[in-house]
Design an enzyme around this catalytic site. Structure first.
Site, PDB file in Angstrom:
ATOM      1  N   LEU A  69       0.780  -1.025  -0.070  1.00  0.00           N
ATOM      2  CA  LEU A  69       0.030  -0.500   0.143  1.00  0.00           C
ATOM      3  C   LEU A  69       1.089   1.544  -0.429  1.00  0.00           C
ATOM      4  O   LEU A  69       0.466   2.713  -1.004  1.00  0.00           O
ATOM      5  CB  LEU A  69      -0.886  -0.020   1.296  1.00  0.00           C
ATOM      6  CG  LEU A  69      -1.960  -1.021   1.089  1.00  0.00           C
ATOM      7  CD1 LEU A  69      -3.266  -1.106   2.334  1.00  0.00           C
ATOM      8  CD2 LEU A  69      -2.904  -0.548  -0.051  1.00  0.00           C
ATOM      9  N   ALA A  70       1.982   1.330   0.956  1.00  0.00           N
ATOM     10  CA  ALA A  70       2.514   2.483   0.801  1.00  0.00           C
ATOM     11  C   ALA A  70       3.409   2.449  -0.061  1.00  0.00           C
ATOM     12  O   ALA A  70       3.367   3.854  -1.327  1.00  0.00           O
ATOM     13  CB  ALA A  70       3.506   2.132   2.346  1.00  0.00           C
ATOM     14  N   ARG A  97      -6.499  -5.550  21.023  1.00  0.00           N
ATOM     15  CA  ARG A  97      -5.821  -6.959  20.536  1.00  0.00           C
ATOM     16  C   ARG A  97      -4.555  -7.464  21.665  1.00  0.00           C
ATOM     17  O   ARG A  97      -4.294  -8.447  22.473  1.00  0.00           O
ATOM     18  CB  ARG A  97      -4.688  -7.095  19.515  1.00  0.00           C
ATOM     19  CG  ARG A  97      -5.572  -6.563  18.287  1.00  0.00           C
ATOM     20  CD  ARG A  97      -4.959  -6.257  17.358  1.00  0.00           C
ATOM     21  NE  ARG A  97      -5.516  -5.959  16.378  1.00  0.00           N
ATOM     22  CZ  ARG A  97      -5.203  -5.948  14.793  1.00  0.00           C
ATOM     23  NH1 ARG A  97      -4.115  -5.058  14.630  1.00  0.00           N
ATOM     24  NH2 ARG A  97      -6.333  -5.972  14.007  1.00  0.00           N
ATOM     25  N   ARG A 138      -0.578  -1.261  17.800  1.00  0.00           N
ATOM     26  CA  ARG A 138      -1.668  -0.827  16.914  1.00  0.00           C
ATOM     27  C   ARG A 138      -2.963  -0.887  17.198  1.00  0.00           C
ATOM     28  O   ARG A 138      -3.225  -2.100  17.056  1.00  0.00           O
ATOM     29  CB  ARG A 138      -1.021  -1.594  15.361  1.00  0.00           C
ATOM     30  CG  ARG A 138      -1.264  -0.529  14.320  1.00  0.00           C
ATOM     31  CD  ARG A 138      -1.216  -1.183  13.182  1.00  0.00           C
ATOM     32  NE  ARG A 138      -1.063  -2.675  12.764  1.00  0.00           N
ATOM     33  CZ  ARG A 138      -2.620  -3.120  12.801  1.00  0.00           C
ATOM     34  NH1 ARG A 138      -3.103  -2.634  11.381  1.00  0.00           N
ATOM     35  NH2 ARG A 138      -2.564  -4.655  12.424  1.00  0.00           N
TER      36      ARG A 138
HETATM   37  C1  LIG Z   1      -2.935 -11.013   7.880  1.00  0.00           C
HETATM   38  C2  LIG Z   1      -2.960  -9.639   8.273  1.00  0.00           C
HETATM   39  C3  LIG Z   1      -3.789  -9.098   8.063  1.00  0.00           C
HETATM   40  C4  LIG Z   1      -3.858  -7.897   8.097  1.00  0.00           C
HETATM   41  N1  LIG Z   1      -4.553  -6.947   8.511  1.00  0.00           N
HETATM   42  C5  LIG Z   1      -4.855  -5.713   8.242  1.00  0.00           C
HETATM   43  C6  LIG Z   1      -5.742  -4.204   8.709  1.00  0.00           C
HETATM   44  O1  LIG Z   1      -7.607  -5.572   8.171  1.00  0.00           O
HETATM   45  N2  LIG Z   1      -6.163  -3.214   8.585  1.00  0.00           N
HETATM   46  C7  LIG Z   1      -5.316  -2.802   9.156  1.00  0.00           C
HETATM   47  O2  LIG Z   1      -4.779  -1.601   8.901  1.00  0.00           O
HETATM   48  N3  LIG Z   1      -3.782  -3.630   8.649  1.00  0.00           N
HETATM   49  C8  LIG Z   1      -3.511  -4.691   8.760  1.00  0.00           C
HETATM   50  N4  LIG Z   1      -2.821  -6.018   8.313  1.00  0.00           N
HETATM   51  C9  LIG Z   1      -1.152  -4.404   8.208  1.00  0.00           C
HETATM   52  C10 LIG Z   1      -0.920  -3.748   7.619  1.00  0.00           C
HETATM   53  O3  LIG Z   1      -1.502  -5.009   6.043  1.00  0.00           O
HETATM   54  C11 LIG Z   1       0.120  -4.313   7.144  1.00  0.00           C
HETATM   55  O4  LIG Z   1       1.255  -3.283   8.169  1.00  0.00           O
HETATM   56  C12 LIG Z   1       0.277  -3.074   5.649  1.00  0.00           C
HETATM   57  O5  LIG Z   1      -0.203  -3.488   5.298  1.00  0.00           O
HETATM   58  C13 LIG Z   1       2.233  -2.751   5.617  1.00  0.00           C
HETATM   59  O6  LIG Z   1       2.478  -2.381   4.201  1.00  0.00           O
HETATM   60  P1  LIG Z   1       3.381  -1.552   3.384  1.00  0.00           P
HETATM   61  O7  LIG Z   1       2.852  -0.977   2.340  1.00  0.00           O
HETATM   62  O8  LIG Z   1       4.155  -1.693   4.404  1.00  0.00           O
HETATM   63  O9  LIG Z   1       3.947  -3.228   3.539  1.00  0.00           O
HETATM   64  P2  LIG Z   1       3.936  -4.716   2.259  1.00  0.00           P
HETATM   65  O10 LIG Z   1       2.341  -4.616   1.959  1.00  0.00           O
HETATM   66  O11 LIG Z   1       4.137  -5.516   3.292  1.00  0.00           O
HETATM   67  O12 LIG Z   1       4.111  -4.676   1.114  1.00  0.00           O
HETATM   68  C14 LIG Z   1       6.384  -5.257   1.596  1.00  0.00           C
HETATM   69  C15 LIG Z   1       6.880  -4.331  -0.155  1.00  0.00           C
HETATM   70  O13 LIG Z   1       8.467  -4.454  -0.388  1.00  0.00           O
HETATM   71  C16 LIG Z   1       9.064  -5.573  -0.667  1.00  0.00           C
HETATM   72  N5  LIG Z   1       9.938  -6.076  -0.715  1.00  0.00           N
HETATM   73  C17 LIG Z   1       9.741  -5.745   0.719  1.00  0.00           C
HETATM   74  N6  LIG Z   1      11.265  -6.653   1.430  1.00  0.00           N
HETATM   75  C18 LIG Z   1      12.004  -6.129   0.037  1.00  0.00           C
HETATM   76  C19 LIG Z   1      13.373  -5.954  -0.641  1.00  0.00           C
HETATM   77  N7  LIG Z   1      14.471  -6.437   0.379  1.00  0.00           N
HETATM   78  N8  LIG Z   1      13.223  -5.694  -1.704  1.00  0.00           N
HETATM   79  C20 LIG Z   1      12.787  -5.208  -2.408  1.00  0.00           C
HETATM   80  N9  LIG Z   1      11.504  -5.261  -1.887  1.00  0.00           N
HETATM   81  C21 LIG Z   1      11.137  -5.693  -0.898  1.00  0.00           C
HETATM   82  C22 LIG Z   1       7.826  -6.887  -1.021  1.00  0.00           C
HETATM   83  O14 LIG Z   1       7.519  -7.497  -2.219  1.00  0.00           O
HETATM   84  C23 LIG Z   1       6.510  -5.883  -0.974  1.00  0.00           C
HETATM   85  O15 LIG Z   1       5.605  -5.094  -2.199  1.00  0.00           O
HETATM   86  C24 LIG Z   1      -2.717  -6.691   8.226  1.00  0.00           C
HETATM   87  C25 LIG Z   1      -0.920  -7.328   8.445  1.00  0.00           C
HETATM   88  C26 LIG Z   1      -1.418  -9.324   8.271  1.00  0.00           C
HETATM   89  C27 LIG Z   1       0.325  -9.821   8.318  1.00  0.00           C
END
Ligand SMILES: Cc1cc2nc3c(=O)[nH]c(=O)nc-3n(C[C@H](O)[C@H](O)[C@H](O)COP(=O)(O)OP(=O)(O)OC[C@H]3O[C@@H](n4cnc5c(N)ncnc54)[C@H](O)[C@@H]3O)c2cc1C
Ligand code: HEM
Ligand code: HEM
Ligand code: SF4
Ligand code: F3S
Ligand code: FES
Lengths: 637, 228, 249
Positions: free
Chosen positions: A43-44, A330, A435
């Site tokens: 998402l970020a 939680r 959180r």
């Molecule tokens: C099962 C589950 C359910 C959840 N439910 C909720 C909910 O209902 N509501 C809520 O608000 N939050 C929820 N969360 C938390 C939330 O989903 C996550 O915190 C959030 O989506 C993280 O988004 P992000 O963009 O930071 O990272 P991510 O979506 O984890 O993306 C990480 C990205 O970085 C890339 N990446 C990682 N390491 C590397 C690397 N070394 N080199 C290149 N690319 C890399 C990956 O390929 C990926 O594209 C949930 C989490 C989980 C695990």
């Protein structure tokens, strides 16, 4: 190091507006001259890449999976919070702000959290405009539910697939920019180092996961959007490829790592079935709206649940927390599950589970209503456990789920390395020590859609950039370093597999740096982890060659980093002599067994600085001041 | 407007063409079956009917022209879809795909459309040569001179090769239609949750009736029916 | 149920350039509570211990939502359990002593990268051609300004549930990506937000699918049967209507 969070002055509700006005803008004609490296497409990352490309920047985006759409954000089930107050039940920006600060046990910044609450409403508007099919009411308006202990209904959701739908919205926007040629997508790339040149983050080094080639990319700024590090525990609800490697390499290049010990344990996961278990599956916490949590009153009661009469059941959450009942936050729900299992009242074969029972809800509302609300979750549960939750109570147990800690960033989301910005779960910013449910999705999208487009522009406009190419010595040094590490790991040819090391690390982390921690346990972990690390570097076995798809090699690198991060987590947990949110130290609890904060001594973010291999990291403190909320002991009685 | 040729030869365009032509052929075949059934009523009824058709003049030419076009387009698009399918999976599954059942509409019929279709193609050529461009017997019905197709048909099906050859082809036609009928509606965008299952079931019935209807005639004649 | 011994026939292929073949393995002591991928993990651990190359297969979330796992198991993409992705398939669905063949997705646009891993980038390219609503960040109207009937939103969600795994392509006798493309077109066709670009989207996504070398759809419906989200081929009918309307206007 003096940490300056750069929180703008003025009243809370004007800070962000003032800041947006004060910061510099990049001339539209110049935007395409700037190259921004976005690592991660959750998402970020996806929202940032889409927004920046739309503004005209030249964006290169990287992810580990074969497609940007598979980032782990896809797995979020429950929903996303926003202070829309559509149900007219008393919500407001201020209340969302307050709940988030309180939920985080007063370990987050007021300025950031308030901005997050302000932006929350825009996120929903944005996502609806993209065609995200949120749940609707019969009148056609958006539906809301209450979630994870909130007393207002402010959670927007799309069945049990909210994260998926939000991510596909962001991914779609990003793919549109790919088609326009403004985003170049590099899938199956793992970032293995950050390149700092002239004191600024100017590039990254990746391994091409298909060919094994080590590749370097240069740009004017790096956005790290690589998600959380829950997999340090081996078993977690994170995807198998979730890792801390990118963030960890940035830490080693000088970015500070803040509050690493703040981890969230989610109370409603499907229990472990055996040694083979490779990951844990979350059951949305919305289940707690209708399910009742209980264990037998007697210890070691082996009877099947339907044979345990009502008066021999202990609905312990309802008993201990009459006003919140099954809906306590939680951390409280998780800790209580652990403690009843520690009393040998746990259920199931392993004794590491509690019941989540829908019998009464089905009797009250009918099976159809329950099916409508939770049908897909029940199906998922049945697929995994082969038990029908309409007939027998579900068995649940807590599991590591989210990491509040992460790279330290200021109000502009910039780390202590100029140009290195950190977004989403990878940063430490908005959730404090715990959180609230449905707020991570909100944070990731706020960072990417609404914050970074402004603050990155400011950085680029106010910084001068000497030309740097991937031939520069800094790049060659970083590429060489990455190659050397890969070669070193491959040359060990030991006896133990990467998986065995990961499992072993996970067990140490769960036992001693897990749901409840003691100084004694943490000290033990601090002896065990370095020993395991030593062994790793002498005895790991990575079959097959580096110049091809090689998952063992990928995981070896990640596990090596997890072992270092795990140690830092233990150091942080040991230094924080208080309990707060997701960090529970048994020594610091109220007589009722609740987390007891020590605001006098620990009202700060602990930002750790890398001091060299095998040297103790240096603690930097960012004091947290609260001008708008009164600190109080959390109570959910 | 979007380029017509591009649209027509897109994956969707081709399917719309097979659908339209396939349904047109279904209408023709139904009409043809009814006409053939007149043979059971005796030579005059049948001959009179076919004669009436030939006197339609321009309209008949238009219909025949349409029919030829439908056959050609149908065959060309059908074959092109098949060729493309082979290109799209150069390395076949080694362990063989099997159908998962459930919602699948994959059947022996659906997998063999190209083979049943090609047989029909060869059949049509032979068929036209045998009948339409076959020997021209004549007869009088109610004082009107006309072609005695009844006699031709009866003669042809005296031969076991023809009679049983036709029976075999008609069975294959049934298979072609068992998937083809409902498939044409799907190709033309019919997605109504209530009607699609009805269409699907009707298609099976349609295929069965057409195949059976066509196949009894040669058998009836071969085993002594319809002797002049 | 007791633990099982299984015979596996698994496709091994060093890279896209070299030819592949089936290799047989035996795994013992497989618990019925294991997932299929956990069973493969165990096999890989055995191979690694012997110094052999582990089998590469894609996976990530292991909870049926990311769409990264694949595998054609005994001739059926994602295996025989209805509405289930490979990562959620459990070993209790197999019998002791059974022989299981495992092959990668096969289609020209999905070249094998190694063993069971294929490149599904073609699906991203289709999405880039139009799988979105074009809207500027930050300029959206209030979310409740657009009213959407509940049943429309539900239908849109049925189609939006696609996880992009590509099983539909793998199972299709024609290697067609129609279900994947149609699911996206159908999602937006049901939503007011999707109307403005409705025609262009249908044309561009179909065009992209054709150019990438997927097969045409002969309405076999096998795609719906293997789809872990059970997306209906009614979407394919709808896609054709959409395309037709777009092409003639
Ligand atoms: C099962 C589950 C359910 C959840 N439910 C909720 C909910 O209902 N509501 C809520 O608000 N939050 C929820 N969360 C938390 C939330 O989903 C996550 O915190 C959030 O989506 C993280 O988004 P992000 O963009 O930071 O990272 P991510 O979506 O984890 O993306 C990480 C990205 O970085 C890339 N990446 C990682 N390491 C590397 C690397 N070394 N080199 C290149 N690319 C890399 C990956 O390929 C990926 O594209 C949930 C989490 C989980 C695990
Ligand atoms: C000339 C010889 C014929 C050939 C080569 C042929 C070939 C085919 C093929 C290959 C298909 C499948 C198309 C696909 O895979 O999508 C098909 C479909 C079909 N055929 Fe034929 N066919 C022939 C004659 C007929 C006849 C005589 C009829 C009707 C009486 C007919 C009715 C249909 C129908 C209804 C379909 C389904 C169309 C669709 O799916 O849209 N065909 N044909
Ligand atoms: C028992 C089976 C059949 C019999 C006895 C039969 C008989 C005939 C006869 C007598 C004619 C000549 C009509 C004329 O010249 O006016 C004819 C024409 C034709 N038949 Fe058949 N037929 C049979 C099956 C079929 C089938 C299965 C098909 C198609 C797949 C078919 C397609 C045609 C066509 C296209 C013509 C030419 C029509 C025209 O030019 O107007 N027939 N058939
Ligand atoms: S339509 Fe179904 S099978 Fe096809 S990619 Fe989407 S989820 Fe997978
Ligand atoms: S299986 Fe293939 S033929 Fe069409 S209906 Fe599905 S894409
Ligand atoms: S691994 Fe994510 S869907 Fe199977």
């Amino acid at each position: 190091m003096k940490l300056d969070a750069k929180i703008p002055g003025g009243p809370l509700n004007e800070k962000w507006d003032n800041h947006k006005f004060d910061i510099k803008l990049v001339n539209p004609a110049n935007k395409r001259k700037y190259t921004v490296l976005v690592v991660g497409t959750g998402l970020a990352g996806a929202s940032a890449a889409a927004s920046l490309a739309e503004l005209g920047y030249n964006v290169l985006a990287f992810c580990v999976q074969d497609s940007p759409r598979r980032a782990h954000s896809i797995a979020a089930q429950g929903g996303i919070n926003a202070a829309k107050n559509y149900p007219n039940d008393g919500d407001s920006i201020r209340r969302l702000f307050y709940d988030t600060i309180k939920g985080g046990d007063y370990r987050a910044r007021e300025g950031n959290v308030y901005r997050l609450a302000q932006l929350s409403a825009n996120i929903i508007d944005q996502c609806v405009a993209q065609g995200v099919p949120f749940a609707r009411e019969y009148g056609g308006q958006l539906d809301n539910r209450s979630f994870g202990g909130a007393q207002v209904s402010r959670t927007f959701y799309a069945r049990g697939q909210t994260g998926q739908q939000l991510l596909l919205g962001a991914y779609g926007s990003m793919m549109r920019q790919v088609a326009e040629g403004r985003v170049q997508m590099f899938p199956r790339r793992e970032m293995l180092d950050l390149v700092v040149a002239g004191g600024k983050a100017r590039g990254i080094v990746c391994r091409n996961l298909v060919t094994g080639e080590i590749e370097a990319y240069a740009g004017h700024a790096v956005l790290l959007c690589t998600g959380g590090y829950g997999n340090v525990y081996y078993l977690s609800t994170n995807a198998k490829n979730s890792n801390a490697t990118a963030a960890w390499r940035c830490y080693k290049r000088g970015a500070l790592f803040a509050n690493p010990c703040f981890t969230q344990i989610h109370p409603t996961c499907i229990p472990v079935t055996g040694e083979h278990q490779s990951k844990l599956t979350l059951m949305s916490e919305s289940l707690r709206n209708d399910g009742r949590v209980w264990v037998p009153k007697q210890t070691g009661d082996q009877r099947p649940p339907e044979r345990i009469p009502e008066d021999e059941r202990d609905y312990y959450l309802e008993r201990k927390y009459p006003s919140f009942g099954n809906l306590v936050p939680r951390d409280v729900a998780s800790r209580n599950a652990k403690s009843v299992c520690d009393e040998h009242r746990g259920v199931g074969e392993s004794g590491l589970a509690v019941y989540l029972d829908f019998r009464d809800a089905i009797a009250r509302l009918g099976e159809d209503t329950i099916r409508e609300r939770y049908g897909n979750l029940f199906d998922m549960y049945e697929r995994i456990t082969d038990e029908n939750p309409y007939r027998v109570p579900m068995r649940i147990y807590p599991a590591v789920h989210y990491t509040m800690g992460g790279l330290w960033v200021d109000y502009n989301l910039m780390s202590t390395i100029p140009g290195l910005h950190v977004l989403g779960e990878a940063n430490f910013s908005d959730h404090g020590a715990n959180r609230l449910g449905a707020s991570a999705l909100m944070q990731g999208l706020a960072d990417g859609y609404f914050i970074i487009p402004y603050t990155l522009g400011h950085y680029l406009a106010s910084t001068s950039f000497p030309a740097v190419s991937t031939d520069a010595p800094e790049f060659r040094e970083a590429v060489g370093g990455v190659r050397a590490t890969v070669d070193r790991m491959l040359s060990i040819k030991g006896k133990k597999t990467v998986l065995e090391f990961h499992r072993e690390l996970g067990r140490i982390m769960w036992d001693y740096v897990g749901m409840s921690r003691t100084a004694k346990g943490l000290k033990k972990a601090l002896q065990m982890i370095p020993r395991l690390r030593e062994e790793f570097w002498q005895n790991v076995n990575i079959p097959s060659a580096p110049d091809q798809l090689n998952k063992n090699l990928e995981f070896a690198g990640r596990v090596a980093d997890f072992m270092e991060l795990g140690e830092l987590m233990a150091i942080d947990a040991l230094h924080r002599n208080e309990s707060c949110g997701g960090h529970f130290r048994e020594e610091y609890q109220t007589p009722e067994g609740e987390a007891k904060r020590d605001d006098k001594r620990f009202s700060y973010a602990a930002a750790w600085e890398f001091a060299g291999e095998r040297k103790r990291p240096v603690l930097n403190k960012e004091p947290l001041t609260f001008e708008n909320v009164k600190l109080s002991q959390r109570s959910y009685k | 407007m979007y380029s017509f040729t591009k649209a027509a030869w897109s994956s969707v365009g081709k399917k719309i063409m097979t659908g339209v032509t396939g349904l047109a052929l279904c209408v023709f075949i139904a009409e043809h079956l009814i006409a053939n059934s007149l043979m059971f009523l005796g030579p005059d009824a049948f001959n009179a009917y076919t004669h009436k058709l030939t006197t339609m003049g321009g309209l008949l030419y238009a219909l025949e022209g349409g029919l030829v076009l439908a056959f050609l387009l149908h065959a060309v698009t059908g074959i092109s879809i098949w060729l493309n399918k082979r290109r799209a999976r150069p390395q076949a599954y080694v362990s063989r795909l099997s159908s998962k059942g459930g919602a699948s509409k994959q059947t022996f019929s659906s997998r063999t459309m190209i083979y049943t279709g090609l047989v029909l193609l060869v059949f049509i050529v032979v068929h036209l040569k045998t009948f339409k461009y076959g020997p021209n017997y004549e007869t009088l019905v109610d004082g009107v001179r006309m072609r005695d197709l009844y006699r031709l048909v009866v003669e042809v099906f005296q031969s076991p090769a023809y009679a049983f050859g036709y029976v075999a082809v008609m069975a294959l036609l049934g298979f072609h239609l068992r998937h083809g009928f409902w498939s044409a509606f799907q190709s033309l965008g019919v997605s109504h949750p209530r009607y699609v299952p009805i269409i699907y079931r009707f298609g099976i019935l349609f295929a069965f009736v057409i195949a059976l209807g066509f196949l009894v005639l040669p058998l009836w004649i071969y085993y002594g029916g319809g002797k002049v | 149920m007791k633990n099982m011994t299984l015979n596996l026939k698994i496709w091994r292929q060093p890279n896209a350039q070299s030819a592949g073949r089936f290799v047989s393995y035996t795994v013992q002591d497989i618990s019925p509570d294991m997932s299929f991928l956990e069973m493969l993990d165990i096999l890989n651990e055995q191979l690694a211990k012997k110094g052999d190359e582990p089998i590469e297969f894609d996976n990530d979330c292991r909870e049926g939502i990311c769409g990264m796992c694949s595998l054609v198991i005994n001739g059926v993409p994602h295996g025989s359990q209805k509405g289930t992705a490979t990562c959620q398939l459990h070993m209790r669905k197999f019998r002791d002593g059974q022989t299981i063949t495992v092959e990668p997705w096969r289609a020209r646009p999905f070249p094998v990268l190694k063993d069971l891993v294929v490149d599904r980038g073609a699906l991203d390219r289709i999405m880039a051609a139009g799988g979105y609503v074009s809207c500027h960040v930050g300029a959206a109207v209030d979310a409740n300004a657009v009213l959407i009937a509940k049943d429309m939103a539900e239908k849109a969600m049925d189609y939006a549930a696609c996880i992009g795994c590509g099983a539909c392509v793998a199972a299709c006798p024609n290697a067609s990506a129609s279900l994947f493309v149609a699911a996206k077109i159908a999602q937006f066709a049901h939503l007011p937000q999707g109307q403005v670009e409705r025609k262009e989207r249908a044309i561009r996504m179909v065009e992209a699918m054709d150019e990438l070398g997927f097969g045409d759809c002969s309405n076999h419906g096998e795609c719906e049967a293997v789809c872990p989200k059970e997306i209906s081929i009614a979407s394919i009918a709808l896609m054709r209507r959409e395309y037709f309307k777009a092409a003639i206007s």
